[in-house]
Structures are given as structure tokens and as C-alpha cells.
Motif scaffolding. Structure first.
Motif, PDB file in Angstrom:
ATOM      1  N   ALA A 133      13.090  19.460  -3.682  1.00 53.54           N
ATOM      2  CA  ALA A 133      13.604  18.487  -2.570  1.00 53.54           C
ATOM      3  C   ALA A 133      12.471  17.706  -1.970  1.00 53.54           C
ATOM      4  O   ALA A 133      12.941  16.417  -1.705  1.00 53.54           O
ATOM      5  N   THR A 134      11.259  18.070  -2.075  1.00 50.48           N
ATOM      6  CA  THR A 134      10.369  17.059  -1.784  1.00 50.48           C
ATOM      7  C   THR A 134      10.193  16.132  -2.761  1.00 50.48           C
ATOM      8  O   THR A 134       9.870  15.269  -2.556  1.00 50.48           O
ATOM      9  N   LEU A 135      10.281  16.433  -4.080  1.00 53.26           N
ATOM     10  CA  LEU A 135      10.088  15.436  -5.204  1.00 53.26           C
ATOM     11  C   LEU A 135      11.449  14.277  -4.967  1.00 53.26           C
ATOM     12  O   LEU A 135      11.117  13.260  -5.342  1.00 53.26           O
ATOM     13  N   VAL A 136      12.533  14.924  -4.732  1.00 56.63           N
ATOM     14  CA  VAL A 136      13.709  13.854  -4.585  1.00 56.63           C
ATOM     15  C   VAL A 136      13.363  13.204  -3.455  1.00 56.63           C
ATOM     16  O   VAL A 136      13.825  11.828  -3.334  1.00 56.63           O
ATOM     17  N   SER A 137      12.875  13.488  -2.279  1.00 59.69           N
ATOM     18  CA  SER A 137      12.564  12.646  -1.102  1.00 59.69           C
ATOM     19  C   SER A 137      11.523  11.783  -1.751  1.00 59.69           C
ATOM     20  O   SER A 137      11.375  10.388  -1.141  1.00 59.69           O
ATOM     21  N   LEU A 138      10.445  11.992  -2.179  1.00 57.00           N
ATOM     22  CA  LEU A 138       9.662  11.157  -2.697  1.00 57.00           C
ATOM     23  C   LEU A 138      10.097   9.982  -3.708  1.00 57.00           C
ATOM     24  O   LEU A 138       9.562   8.869  -3.601  1.00 57.00           O
ATOM     25  N   VAL A 139      10.968  10.238  -4.697  1.00 52.54           N
ATOM     26  CA  VAL A 139      11.688   9.232  -5.356  1.00 52.54           C
ATOM     27  C   VAL A 139      12.502   8.316  -4.327  1.00 52.54           C
ATOM     28  O   VAL A 139      12.545   7.122  -4.502  1.00 52.54           O
ATOM     29  N   THR A 140      13.250   8.979  -3.531  1.00 47.38           N
ATOM     30  CA  THR A 140      13.981   8.057  -2.497  1.00 47.38           C
ATOM     31  C   THR A 140      12.905   7.233  -1.858  1.00 47.38           C
ATOM     32  O   THR A 140      13.210   6.009  -1.392  1.00 47.38           O
ATOM     33  N   ILE A 179      10.182   5.999  -2.957  1.00 44.38           N
ATOM     34  CA  ILE A 179       9.670   4.779  -3.817  1.00 44.38           C
ATOM     35  C   ILE A 179      10.545   3.846  -3.844  1.00 44.38           C
ATOM     36  O   ILE A 179      10.373   2.694  -3.710  1.00 44.38           O
ATOM     37  N   ILE A 180      11.942   4.103  -3.914  1.00 43.25           N
ATOM     38  CA  ILE A 180      12.981   3.098  -3.927  1.00 43.25           C
ATOM     39  C   ILE A 180      13.135   2.319  -2.782  1.00 43.25           C
ATOM     40  O   ILE A 180      13.192   1.266  -2.563  1.00 43.25           O
ATOM     41  N   ALA A 181      12.948   3.107  -1.509  1.00 46.82           N
ATOM     42  CA  ALA A 181      13.118   2.420  -0.234  1.00 46.82           C
ATOM     43  C   ALA A 181      11.821   1.580   0.012  1.00 46.82           C
ATOM     44  O   ALA A 181      12.214   0.342   0.641  1.00 46.82           O
ATOM     45  N   THR A 182      10.847   2.128  -0.236  1.00 44.67           N
ATOM     46  CA  THR A 182       9.480   1.101   0.054  1.00 44.67           C
ATOM     47  C   THR A 182       9.458   0.058  -1.064  1.00 44.67           C
ATOM     48  O   THR A 182       9.152  -1.034  -0.474  1.00 44.67           O
ATOM     49  N   THR A 183       9.964   0.234  -2.367  1.00 46.43           N
ATOM     50  CA  THR A 183      10.068  -0.731  -3.220  1.00 46.43           C
ATOM     51  C   THR A 183      10.961  -2.034  -2.675  1.00 46.43           C
ATOM     52  O   THR A 183      10.630  -3.292  -2.752  1.00 46.43           O
ATOM     53  N   TYR A 184      11.933  -1.413  -2.083  1.00 48.82           N
ATOM     54  CA  TYR A 184      12.866  -2.645  -1.695  1.00 48.82           C
ATOM     55  C   TYR A 184      12.484  -3.176  -0.251  1.00 48.82           C
ATOM     56  O   TYR A 184      12.467  -4.519  -0.255  1.00 48.82           O
ATOM     57  N   ASN A 185      11.874  -2.525   0.500  1.00 47.73           N
ATOM     58  CA  ASN A 185      11.164  -3.054   1.654  1.00 47.73           C
ATOM     59  C   ASN A 185      10.226  -4.156   1.321  1.00 47.73           C
ATOM     60  O   ASN A 185      10.185  -5.118   1.916  1.00 47.73           O
ATOM     61  N   PHE A 186       9.358  -3.822   0.229  1.00 51.46           N
ATOM     62  CA  PHE A 186       8.284  -4.719  -0.140  1.00 51.46           C
ATOM     63  C   PHE A 186       9.097  -5.813  -0.731  1.00 51.46           C
ATOM     64  O   PHE A 186       8.595  -7.071  -0.226  1.00 51.46           O
ATOM     65  N   ALA A 187      10.025  -5.764  -1.418  1.00 52.02           N
ATOM     66  CA  ALA A 187      10.887  -6.804  -2.100  1.00 52.02           C
ATOM     67  C   ALA A 187      11.358  -7.727  -0.852  1.00 52.02           C
ATOM     68  O   ALA A 187      11.372  -9.088  -1.006  1.00 52.02           O
ATOM     69  N   VAL A 188      11.969  -7.110   0.096  1.00 47.34           N
ATOM     70  CA  VAL A 188      12.546  -7.972   1.174  1.00 47.34           C
ATOM     71  C   VAL A 188      11.391  -8.629   1.831  1.00 47.34           C
ATOM     72  O   VAL A 188      11.623  -9.869   2.201  1.00 47.34           O
ATOM     73  N   THR A 239       0.854  -1.153   0.084  1.00 49.66           N
ATOM     74  CA  THR A 239      -0.010   0.084  -0.109  1.00 49.66           C
ATOM     75  C   THR A 239       0.832   1.066  -0.120  1.00 49.66           C
ATOM     76  O   THR A 239       0.440   2.227  -0.732  1.00 49.66           O
ATOM     77  N   PHE A 240       1.754   1.362   0.965  1.00 51.11           N
ATOM     78  CA  PHE A 240       2.876   2.411   0.799  1.00 51.11           C
ATOM     79  C   PHE A 240       3.586   2.566  -0.372  1.00 51.11           C
ATOM     80  O   PHE A 240       3.816   3.848  -0.898  1.00 51.11           O
ATOM     81  N   VAL A 241       4.008   1.576  -1.133  1.00 47.99           N
ATOM     82  CA  VAL A 241       4.407   1.677  -2.368  1.00 47.99           C
ATOM     83  C   VAL A 241       3.436   2.229  -3.451  1.00 47.99           C
ATOM     84  O   VAL A 241       3.800   3.108  -4.082  1.00 47.99           O
ATOM     85  N   GLY A 242       2.252   1.938  -3.606  1.00 50.44           N
ATOM     86  CA  GLY A 242       1.434   2.423  -4.368  1.00 50.44           C
ATOM     87  C   GLY A 242       1.016   3.934  -4.161  1.00 50.44           C
ATOM     88  O   GLY A 242       0.821   4.710  -4.967  1.00 50.44           O
ATOM     89  N   ILE A 243       0.860   4.067  -2.836  1.00 47.42           N
ATOM     90  CA  ILE A 243       0.551   5.704  -2.412  1.00 47.42           C
ATOM     91  C   ILE A 243       1.700   6.610  -2.747  1.00 47.42           C
ATOM     92  O   ILE A 243       1.714   7.580  -3.328  1.00 47.42           O
ATOM     93  N   THR A 244       3.092   6.061  -2.513  1.00 52.18           N
ATOM     94  CA  THR A 244       4.144   6.663  -2.961  1.00 52.18           C
ATOM     95  C   THR A 244       4.221   7.285  -4.155  1.00 52.18           C
ATOM     96  O   THR A 244       4.427   8.253  -4.773  1.00 52.18           O
ATOM     97  N   TYR A 245       3.625   6.072  -5.109  1.00 55.56           N
ATOM     98  CA  TYR A 245       3.976   6.289  -6.729  1.00 55.56           C
ATOM     99  C   TYR A 245       2.959   7.290  -7.059  1.00 55.56           C
ATOM    100  O   TYR A 245       3.414   8.296  -8.068  1.00 55.56           O
ATOM    101  N   VAL A 246       1.784   7.235  -6.389  1.00 57.89           N
ATOM    102  CA  VAL A 246       0.615   8.181  -6.948  1.00 57.89           C
ATOM    103  C   VAL A 246       1.091   9.676  -6.532  1.00 57.89           C
ATOM    104  O   VAL A 246       1.182  10.538  -7.264  1.00 57.89           O
ATOM    105  N   LEU A 247       1.764   9.859  -5.246  1.00 58.84           N
ATOM    106  CA  LEU A 247       2.163  10.966  -4.734  1.00 58.84           C
ATOM    107  C   LEU A 247       2.872  11.739  -5.727  1.00 58.84           C
ATOM    108  O   LEU A 247       3.136  12.787  -5.823  1.00 58.84           O
TER     109      LEU A 247
END
Length: 242
Positions: A214-221, A223-232, A116-124
């Protein structure tokens, strides 16, 4: 277990990507919302003072500015809450990684929450791309006005007559075409550019634009973190019977 060993284990398991992204998100949102709010207020004052004396000409603009300011309030509250939730999710997943060789087992609820966090972060991120693009518009308008003032202040660098160099708020859609005067030219425009109101508003919009970036860069970060967390969590859950 000694204090030093305990601290070392905590540092190893800390979600550094989520920590960096959260700090960057808080900084960017605070800069965007704080400076954006004040810059809109400054724009309202400049329009009222120099570009139109008839309230009906800029009544719609005032409504739009106030609407954006309310949007800024909601954006600040939402992102501070969402950033804290993403940081908590990072600690949760890192806790799972630390216990990968222990009795810890991922659950359907845990994996569903991460997805859910991955999906919401992508939309945001997609939505914030639009916000980032919109924040560049006032910077472009003020930069053009400032450039025109530089040409007026240095007439030897331009072949145009000083009286024909103008800043027309109507051409950007800020004011309707029937607004009067709607534009300021020549030495009058140069005097506006030298005021503290103009200089401060211009720099506040630049700061808001930097905050949006800066907010856009944080959201991209994120995305990477939540996608990795979900994969783990997915990998840890393989072979587990639910």
C-alpha cells in the motif's frame, strides 16, 4: 459569496490525488510498521523456544531484529511527516491552479520546491521497492513452513515420510549452520504450526507485506501528483519575468 458556493470552490480546488495518496501512505506505513514490529518480536520468541536453546546461536539474529525495529520507528516518523509535506505541496500547487487567471505568479522558489519533492519521491520509491521485496521474504519462509505442516497433517497427500518433513531455520540464514537443533521435523513441527504464536506471527507478516504494498502504491501516486504539479508550475511560469 454564499457558503455553498465557497464550499464548492474549495472542493474543486482540493488536491484529490494527494489526499488519496496521503491516506494510503498513512494506512500502509501504520500497517507495515505496527505489524512488522510485532511479527519480528514473535519470530524472536519462536526461535528462542523451538529452534535453538543456545543464546549464542541466535544472538546476531536478535541484534538484527532490534535493528529493524529501530528502523521501523524511524520509518513511521519520517513517512508521516513526509506525507503531510506532500499534501501541503499539493494544496499549494492547486492554489496556484485556482488563481491561474488572477494575479498569482509562480516563483523560482516554488518551482524549485516542487522539483525537490519530485526528486525525493522518486528516490524514496526506489528505496521502498527494496523494502517491499524484503518484506516478502519472511512471508515466503512462513508460507513454506505452513505448507510443510499441511503435508504433515495430511500424510496421504505426500509420498515423503512425516519424519523427513522439516522446517530448517538454518537454510534461510536465520540461524548459523552450527546451530542446534536448528530445525524441527514431523509431529513436533505440526504442533508448532498449531500454536497461536506461529499463526499470529505468520498473519502479522502478511499484514506488514500488504502495508508495504500500500505504501508503494501511495508513493507511485505521489510521483504522478508531484510530477503533474511541477509541470503545472512550469507552464504557469512561462513568460513570467523573475
Amino acid at each position: 459569496m454564499g457558503l455553498l458556493e465557497c464550499c464548492a470552490r474549495c472542493l474543486i480546488g482540493a488536491p484529490f490525488a494527494s489526499l488519496v495518496a496521503t491516506g494510503l501512505c498513512f494506512f500502509g506505513v501504520a500497517l507495515f510498521c505496527g505489524c512488522g514490529h510485532e511479527a519480528l518480536t514473535g519470530t524472536e520468541q519462536l526461535i528462542e523456544t523451538y529452534f535453538s536453546k543456545n543464546y549464542q546461536d541466535y544472538e546476531f539474529l536478535i541484534d538484527v531484529i532490534h535493528g529493524f525495529q529501530y528502523f521501523i520507528y524511524g520509518t513511521a516518523a519520517f513517512f508521516f511527516l513526509y506525507g503531510a509535506l506532500l499534501l501541503a505541496e499539493g494544496f499549494y500547487t492547486t492554489g496556484a491552479v485556482r488563481q491561474i487567471f488572477g494575479d498569482y505568479r509562480t516563483t523560482i522558489c516554488g518551482k524549485g520546491l516542487s522539483a525537490t519533492f519530485v526528486g525525493i519521491t522518486y528516490v524514496l520509491t526506489i528505496i521502498w521497492l527494496l523494502v517491499f521485496a524484503c518484506s516478502a521474504v519472511p512471508v515466503y519462509i512462513y508460507f513454506n513452513t505452513w505448507t510443510t505442516c499441511q503435508s504433515i497433517g495430511n500424510p496421504t497427500k505426500t509420498s515423503a515420510s512425516i519424519g523427513t518433513l522439516c522446517a530448517d531455520a538454518r537454510m534461510y540464514g536465520v540461524l548459523p549452520w552450527n546451530a542446534f537443533p536448528g530445525k524441527v521435523c514431523g509431529s513436533n513441527l505440526l504442533s508448532i504450526c498449531k500454536t497461536s504464536e506461529f499463526q499470529m506471527t505468520f498473519h502479522l507478516f502478511i499484514a506488514a507485506f500488504v502495508g508495504a504494498a500500500a505504501t508503494l502504491v501511495s508513493l507511485v501516486t505521489f510521483i504522478i501528483a508531484t510530477t503533474y504539479n511541477f509541470a503545472v508550475l512550469r507552464l504557469m511560469g512561462r513568460g513570467t519575468k523573475f
